[in-house]
Design a protein around this motif. Structure first.
Motif, short mmCIF file in Angstrom:
data_model
loop_
_atom_site.label_atom_id
_atom_site.label_comp_id
_atom_site.label_asym_id
_atom_site.label_seq_id
_atom_site.Cartn_x
_atom_site.Cartn_y
_atom_site.Cartn_z
N TYR B 37 11.48 -27.53 -12.56
CA TYR B 37 11.66 -27.48 -11.12
C TYR B 37 10.34 -27.08 -10.48
CZ TYR B 37 16.79 -27.66 -11.41
OH TYR B 37 18.10 -28.05 -11.63
N GLN B 39 8.62 -25.32 -7.01
CA GLN B 39 8.88 -24.50 -5.83
C GLN B 39 7.61 -24.48 -4.98
OE1 GLN B 39 9.81 -20.22 -6.25
NE2 GLN B 39 11.39 -20.50 -4.70
N SER B 42 6.93 -23.68 0.74
CA SER B 42 8.05 -23.59 1.67
C SER B 42 9.28 -22.93 1.04
CB SER B 42 8.42 -24.99 2.18
OG SER B 42 8.54 -25.89 1.10
N GLY B 43 9.30 -22.83 -0.29
CA GLY B 43 10.30 -21.99 -0.94
C GLY B 43 11.47 -22.69 -1.59
N GLU B 44 11.71 -23.95 -1.28
CA GLU B 44 12.88 -24.59 -1.90
C GLU B 44 12.60 -24.92 -3.36
OE1 GLU B 44 10.88 -25.92 0.28
OE2 GLU B 44 10.72 -28.11 0.08
N LEU B 45 13.61 -25.21 -4.10
CA LEU B 45 13.48 -25.60 -5.51
C LEU B 45 13.75 -27.10 -5.62
CD1 LEU B 45 15.29 -22.61 -7.18
CD2 LEU B 45 12.99 -23.36 -7.75
#
Lengths: 112, 113
Positions: B37, B39, B42-45
């Motif tokens: 994954y 990241q 911006s922080g999303e996975l």
């Protein structure tokens, strides 16, 4: 097809208050997972739910934390009487059976 | 118990360099899945890939490639001709059936122009 939707994106709570984090899975996804990303500790699995059932909660703290995924509506992660150590990013993921999970953008909880 | 180790906590490269992110896992399961994954800041996975333990074929997707070696319990990720937009934290993860994953600690990749 909207992705996994989490709200709020940012949540500030005072110590002792309750925090409710919401997760709407992707359309057609019946499995929901919650993860927590603590500073310096990385991403940890918390709980796995299907509609109206908790399948595995081996990663949930024993007290103050609960999760549900009702027949209608979003999945909710609830933290009662929050403490500073609960400050973290909480991620929800969803999947259809047997397929990889897609994550939401996370809710960043700050306890002051 | 499962364990995923990403020994490189931080890597810095200059744009257009190739970079390999290492991942080593431990499991007693005979059937399992491995994931990567991304990241971004911006922080999303962002899901990149899932491989099952029976499929050791390497995979290439554009500038990304993955090398799965069961003999060394490794699932390494290579970015060819890196770009500034590749700057992110990359997580390797392992799981059995389902998506209850054990994540590595992540590797922060910084690509400088």
């Amino acid at each position: 097809n909207a992705g996994v939707m989490q709200n709020p994106r940012h949540l500030v709570r005072r110590r002792g208050q309750e925090a409710r984090l919401r997760c709407s899975p992707m359309k057609g996804h019946s499995h929901v997972y919650w993860y927590r990303q603590l500073p310096e500790e990385g991403l940890k699995f918390m709980v796995y739910l299907q509609k109206e059932n908790i399948i595995d909660e081996s990663g949930m703290p024993k007290e103050r934390f609960s999760a549900e995924f009702p027949k209608e509506g979003p999945s909710i992660l609830r933290i009662q009487q929050v403490v500073r150590g609960d400050s973290a990013a909480y991620f929800c993921a969803s999947s259809p059976p047997g397929r990889p999970a897609f994550f939401g953008q996370g809710t960043r909880l700050t306890v002051v | 118990a499962q364990k995923v180790t990403q020994a490189q906590t931080e890597i810095s490269v200059v744009e257009k360099e190739d970079v390999t992110l290492d991942c080593v896992y431990e499991t007693r399961d005979t059937t399992y899945y491995l994931f990567w994954y991304k990241q971004p800041p911006s922080g999303e996975l962002v899901f990149l890939i899932r491989r099952n333990s029976f499929d050791e074929q390497n995979e290439i997707s554009g500038r990304y490639s993955w090398n799965f070696q069961k003999s060394t319990s490794s699932f390494n990720f290579t970015i060819t001709a890196s770009q500034v937009v590749d700057s992110a934290v990359y997580f390797c993860a392992q799981g059995n059936a389902g998506n209850m994953l054990t994540f590595g600690g992540g590797t922060r990749l910084m690509v400088k122009p």
